[in-house]
Design a protein around this motif. Structure first.
Motif, PDB file in Angstrom:
ATOM      1  N   SER A 274       0.838  -1.204   0.000  1.00  0.00           N
ATOM      2  CA  SER A 274       0.000   0.000   0.000  1.00  0.00           C
ATOM      3  C   SER A 274       0.868   1.248   0.000  1.00  0.00           C
ATOM      4  O   SER A 274       2.099   1.186  -0.032  1.00  0.00           O
ATOM      5  N   ALA A 275       0.202   2.394   0.080  1.00  0.00           N
ATOM      6  CA  ALA A 275       0.917   3.668   0.176  1.00  0.00           C
ATOM      7  C   ALA A 275       1.796   3.730   1.417  1.00  0.00           C
ATOM      8  O   ALA A 275       2.716   4.548   1.486  1.00  0.00           O
ATOM      9  N   ALA A 276       1.536   2.859   2.388  1.00  0.00           N
ATOM     10  CA  ALA A 276       2.359   2.870   3.600  1.00  0.00           C
ATOM     11  C   ALA A 276       3.820   2.569   3.266  1.00  0.00           C
ATOM     12  O   ALA A 276       4.741   3.217   3.782  1.00  0.00           O
ATOM     13  N   GLU A 278       5.240   2.977   0.356  1.00  0.00           N
ATOM     14  CA  GLU A 278       5.760   4.142  -0.366  1.00  0.00           C
ATOM     15  C   GLU A 278       6.212   5.228   0.609  1.00  0.00           C
ATOM     16  O   GLU A 278       7.291   5.804   0.463  1.00  0.00           O
ATOM     17  N   CYS A 279       5.357   5.505   1.590  1.00  0.00           N
ATOM     18  CA  CYS A 279       5.691   6.574   2.545  1.00  0.00           C
ATOM     19  C   CYS A 279       6.940   6.211   3.336  1.00  0.00           C
ATOM     20  O   CYS A 279       7.791   7.072   3.599  1.00  0.00           O
ATOM     21  N   LEU A 280       7.049   4.941   3.716  1.00  0.00           N
ATOM     22  CA  LEU A 280       8.254   4.522   4.435  1.00  0.00           C
ATOM     23  C   LEU A 280       9.491   4.717   3.561  1.00  0.00           C
ATOM     24  O   LEU A 280      10.496   5.272   4.001  1.00  0.00           O
TER      25      LEU A 280
ATOM     26  N   ILE B 229      -0.588   9.396  -5.764  1.00  0.00           N
ATOM     27  CA  ILE B 229      -1.116   8.221  -6.467  1.00  0.00           C
ATOM     28  C   ILE B 229      -2.619   8.322  -6.675  1.00  0.00           C
ATOM     29  O   ILE B 229      -3.261   7.366  -7.100  1.00  0.00           O
ATOM     30  N   ARG B 246       6.282  12.980  -1.691  1.00  0.00           N
ATOM     31  CA  ARG B 246       5.430  13.516  -0.620  1.00  0.00           C
ATOM     32  C   ARG B 246       6.211  14.427   0.329  1.00  0.00           C
ATOM     33  O   ARG B 246       5.732  15.497   0.713  1.00  0.00           O
ATOM     34  N   ALA B 275      -1.117   2.572   8.752  1.00  0.00           N
ATOM     35  CA  ALA B 275       0.324   2.752   8.949  1.00  0.00           C
ATOM     36  C   ALA B 275       0.921   3.695   7.912  1.00  0.00           C
ATOM     37  O   ALA B 275       2.008   4.240   8.119  1.00  0.00           O
ATOM     38  N   ALA B 276       0.211   3.912   6.807  1.00  0.00           N
ATOM     39  CA  ALA B 276       0.738   4.819   5.784  1.00  0.00           C
ATOM     40  C   ALA B 276       0.910   6.229   6.339  1.00  0.00           C
ATOM     41  O   ALA B 276       1.930   6.885   6.092  1.00  0.00           O
ATOM     42  N   CYS B 279       3.835   6.319   8.640  1.00  0.00           N
ATOM     43  CA  CYS B 279       5.105   6.344   7.906  1.00  0.00           C
ATOM     44  C   CYS B 279       5.358   7.730   7.324  1.00  0.00           C
ATOM     45  O   CYS B 279       6.491   8.222   7.337  1.00  0.00           O
ATOM     46  N   LEU B 280       4.310   8.361   6.804  1.00  0.00           N
ATOM     47  CA  LEU B 280       4.479   9.716   6.277  1.00  0.00           C
ATOM     48  C   LEU B 280       4.929  10.664   7.385  1.00  0.00           C
ATOM     49  O   LEU B 280       5.878  11.436   7.217  1.00  0.00           O
TER      50      LEU B 280
END
Lengths: 470, 470
Positions: A274-276, A278-280, B229, B246, B275-276, B279-280
């Motif tokens: 998921s985007a998680a 990506e963010c990590l 996205i 981001r 969690a995304a 993480c951001l």
């Protein structure tokens, strides 16, 4: 979020109908963005299903012109034999099953020490032969709780013997994983958080040093997205990740790994697509931590992803300009795990048989999946999670049945890897200038003439001029 | 109101220790972690449903001892009247509905300019009276596509009039949002990415400067997790976020906002509670970007979260040591949106009525939700997404029906905010040293005696010594 349904057209959304796949790709260089890092932009939505074969040829093959000389003279009008020896693409598989075989252990020896993923009918020489005939890249298990169940007594020798067994057969090996909250050492729970962190760093230094030159590729940290909020049970790794945060955790273990073996290839690996993740990744890269490869897990016990999802996933992670490895892939040849299962480990059934229909479906999906991966230039490796049935979750996920016979998936994949995508020993005749031309998949080749052989490599797609001296 | 006058020791903080609020908190100080940032650790799993009231008293009230003097002499044995004037906790609501009222626009005027979230039966003086009797904090709309549909012609005057209308009534105002891919300006699509980024930064500087002193709190960026996205339609903001990533996007807009108004409170806001978002946030903080407040959306059109999920969510985001605002909350008093809807905007139905059963359920859930939020010390604000029905999605999410009559939820919440949690004008008698004691919710108070009044504030929970000179 929005608060009205009334005025949807205010923006002139009618202009947007084209579904424009590509951002115009403007240039931000005119604007000062402190710390701004420009990203290589694979398109985010090139996911329409198209014929992968032309893309595979584009990204994975070279048109080689060989100029053959002997003693400085062109070898004109001569028969030569060209044969591929190895793929550049890493067609990987776990090698857990072969630890007993590599160590010369008898069947009665190995029961107790069996690693995760070693399947019951797997470690035979016969299955090993099938393994080496298909794959060129192995992953070996370093789950801390299994590797060092008693502190100070790591299973180093046995794993080193296994790693050398692969290396001696020309197979590069990756270690998996150095840092993970699951299957970690139980004795960490007796330590303070500072001691756990030190033990984690020391473990990385010790094992990477011990295996240096034999294993130079590592999954340094596994599943960091969920690591600090993993709540199924208490464990030492979640404790420290919760305390210091994901990015300091990644930095700590990558710093230790980089220091222990500066020549190693270091992966960040996760199952969270998921985007998680990506963010990590963005946070880790912004923090200046050097990642060599992004690892994407793709266990498909709940059904094949399909081309569209696979390509969309690759596109999202290819934006970071890093090579991508599919690190853990399973496609079953039996019934599909129900979709309501969230953690695959929760699905425990007494028997999960392979079926003829399932095997046909698996073979089809395996071909589609490998073709999809090779059609995208960012993917450099694909590791299948177990050649034989009966490994993780007892799933019929292998290419080989529990009785050691290959399934249609084995033959289907082999017919790509060693067939359609492979140049077998092929006789060619050089022209007046000593040249032969052929198209081949990137990798290592051998040319033979008059009883002499030379190897050469095709490293980059496109036209290649290669001079060989026999 | 508090049952305060009788029970002086009502705070009883020592009694509340059983809840296991603090993680054991190991110490990593012995280990050198480059760039390591220690996190304040609210526990990740204190989410068992417990009685919130003692925790609310612990975190939200003070036991005040007032020493009253006049001309330097204690005012002994005198009747004084103490009254609460304002809550410290921000009980917020959007004020979109009142833009026409604040601007003196007639009903026929406003049809065209109606902002997102203005509901049809809402902007009346009667509803405004209900608003001001319950809330102490307003959010006003700055959706770029609506605020500046034609480049260079922003709706500044009208919004400034509205913001002043609130400010003149003692209500702090937040602007929402400065950066968002949805409802953004359509004309961005005609620009290059560099020009879009410059327009975004210029817009932040212009609007924050124009509203400085009237609006000093902003949702600087909204939904950055999905921003690069987002694939429902092409838009300028997604384009640049996809290109630069981001974290550089957050840095760019926060830098501009901080520079434009160094005294403003700046929020990062998102609907993604996975969690995304964690993480951001971790990436943004590791990158050194200063965030003042974390905004959590919590539209509950698909059903009330319940105490356990709410507390678990707060705990996960409280780990960063930043204040938390619940920025966008809706709980409907009609049927629940089907759970299979992923994007709430996809649920478009001709009529979504409020029902007696739904209103009873909503009132119960509203009480539970506000009590849950106030029971956690990290939460500083709660903004409800529309006092009146008929706003976003046409949902019956208001505390007031479309005909302007209050629902049970209105009365239930008011009986907390201005009842159980409020000190109305209360006559007390000072002791021989001029002292009175009372327990009260944090906020602003007024004491009156002999026709003279002084205001004072209770800012921190626990015992408070306050000297007032009448």
């Amino acid at each position: 979020m929005l608060s009205s349904i009334k005025s949807v057209n205010v923006l002139g959304i009618t202009d947007l109908s084209g579904g424009g796949e590509e951002a115009p790709g403007g240039d931000l260089s005119a604007l000062s963005i402190p710390g701004g890092r420009s990203m290589s932009s694979h398109p985010a939505s090139s996911s329409a299903v198209v014929d992968p074969d032309p893309l595979i040829r584009k990204h994975r093959t070279a048109g080689a012109t060989l100029t053959v000389t002997a003693n400085g003279t062109p070898l004109a009008d001569r028969e030569v034999v060209v044969a591929q020896r190895r793929h550049k693409f890493l067609f990987g598989c776990i090698g857990f099953d072969f630890i007993p075989l590599a160590n010369g252990e008898t069947a009665t020896d190995d029961g107790e020490r069996r690693s995760l993923g070693e399947s019951p009918a797997s470690g035979s020489q016969q299955v090993a032969d099938l393994w080496f005939d298909l794959f060129n890249f192995a992953t070996l298990p370093f789950y801390w709780g299994h590797f060092e169940p008693v502190r100070g007594r790591p299973d180093t020798e046995r794993l080193l013997t296994t790693a050398r067994w692969f290396a001696d057969r020309g197979i590069p090996v990756k270690g998996h994983p150095l840092t993970w909250h699951t299957e970690t050492a139980g004795w960490l729970m007796d330590l303070s958080n500072a001691e756990i962190a030190k033990a984690q760093v020391d473990r990385i230094r010790r094992d990477m040093t011990d295996f240096s030159g034999v294993i130079d590729m590592w999954d340094v940290i596994n599943e960091a997205v969920i690591m600090p909020i993993f709540d199924k049970y208490d464990n030492g790794i979640t404790r420290i990740c919760r305390e210091i945060g994901r990015i300091p955790m990644v930095r700590m273990v990558f710093d230790a790994a980089r220091e222990a073996n500066p020549h190693a290839t270091l992966l960040l690996n996760d199952f969270d697509m998921s985007a998680a993740y990506e963010c990590l990744i963005e946070g880790v890269l912004e923090a200046g931590i050097k990642i060599d490869v992004l690892g994407l897990q793709s266990h498909m016990h709940q059904g094949y992803w399909g081309e569209e999802k696979t390509l969309a996933t690759i596109d999202r992670f290819a934006r970071y300009g890093l090579p991508i490895h599919f690190t853990e892939t399973t496609i079953v040849s039996g019934h599909i795990m129900p979709e309501e299962i969230v953690d695959l480990n929760d699905y425990q059934i007494p028997e999960w048989p392979t079926t003829p229909e399932g095997e046909a479906r698996q073979a089809d999906e395996i071909v589609r999946h490998y073709k999809t991966l090779l059609s995208h230039p960012a993917v450099e490796a694909m590791t299948y999670w177990g050649l034989s049935d009966g490994g993780w979750l007892g799933a019929p996920g292998g290419f080989v049945r529990a009785d050691g016979t290959p399934k249609p998936s084995y033959d289907a994949l082999r017919s790509l890897v060693k067939g359609e995508w492979w140049l077998p020993p092929t006789t060619m005749v050089t022209d007046a200038d000593g040249r032969v031309r052929f198209d081949g998949f990137l990798g290592e080749y051998e040319i033979t003439a008059g009883g002499r052989s030379v190897t050469f490599t095709l490293d980059e797609p496109g036209d290649a001029e290669v001079a060989v001296s026999l």
